[in-house]
Design an enzyme around this catalytic site. Structure first.
Site, PDB file in Angstrom:
ATOM      1  N   SER A 184       3.604  -4.430  -3.750  1.00  0.00           N
ATOM      2  CA  SER A 184       3.720  -2.985  -3.958  1.00  0.00           C
ATOM      3  C   SER A 184       3.859  -2.614  -5.427  1.00  0.00           C
ATOM      4  CB  SER A 184       4.911  -2.426  -3.167  1.00  0.00           C
ATOM      5  OG  SER A 184       6.110  -3.043  -3.571  1.00  0.00           O
ATOM      6  N   HIS A 213       5.486 -10.732 -10.236  1.00  0.00           N
ATOM      7  CA  HIS A 213       6.912 -11.072 -10.139  1.00  0.00           C
ATOM      8  C   HIS A 213       7.076 -12.104  -9.041  1.00  0.00           C
ATOM      9  CE1 HIS A 213       5.915  -7.632  -7.620  1.00  0.00           C
ATOM     10  NE2 HIS A 213       6.812  -8.080  -6.754  1.00  0.00           N
ATOM     11  N   HIS A 254       9.738 -13.307  -6.192  1.00  0.00           N
ATOM     12  CA  HIS A 254      10.962 -13.028  -5.439  1.00  0.00           C
ATOM     13  C   HIS A 254      11.730 -14.339  -5.290  1.00  0.00           C
ATOM     14  CE1 HIS A 254       9.638  -9.053  -3.670  1.00  0.00           C
ATOM     15  NE2 HIS A 254       8.451  -9.569  -3.936  1.00  0.00           N
TER      16      HIS A 254
END
Ligand code: 5GP
Length: 113
Positions: free
Chosen positions: A94, A99, A101
């Site tokens: 989104s 990135h 997690h």
């Protein structure tokens, strides 16, 4: 080009709970945690998604993985955590600023959803 959400966090224009920061990356708490520990390991260089990375990004990408290891040790996660990279909207991405997690602190079932 307008800044990504994570660039605004990196530039301190939007607040975030910062766990770690160096010249290459920042680590923040996810605003909508999916586990007791849910961090986002974000390169300062804007790579929209992993598919867009090139050989020039090898050092940055390797650095993110080593940060994951170091942070997990510092937080005492007992060497038990999962790293996730959602690549593309259909895979759940989104925010289009790469990135990783880092999830920990609850049973992590397999396969993931
Ligand atoms: P993605 O869906 O792109 O893989 O992950 C984006 C993550 O960013 C989501 O887990 C979401 O909860 C998190 N997120 C979205 N907006 C913010 C924000 O303003 N601050 C923080 N700390 N996390 C955010």
């Amino acid at each position: 080009m307008s800044k990504t959400l994570f660039e605004k966090i990196i530039d301190k224009e939007i607040p975030a709970e910062i766990i770690f920061e160096d010249e290459i990356a920042i680590v923040i708490k996810d605003i909508n945690p999916q586990a007791p520990t849910h961090l986002l390991i974000i390169p300062k260089k804007v790579i929209p998604k992993l598919s867009d990375a090139t050989d020039n990004d090898k050092d940055v990408l390797g650095h993110l993985m080593l940060i994951a290891k170091d942070i997990s040790n510092q937080l005492g996660l007992d060497e038990t955590f999962r790293l996730v990279v959602n690549n593309g909207a259909k895979a759940g991405q989104s925010v289009f600023h790469l990135h990783i997690h880092l999830l920990s602190g609850r049973p992590l079932n397999w396969p993931p959803g």
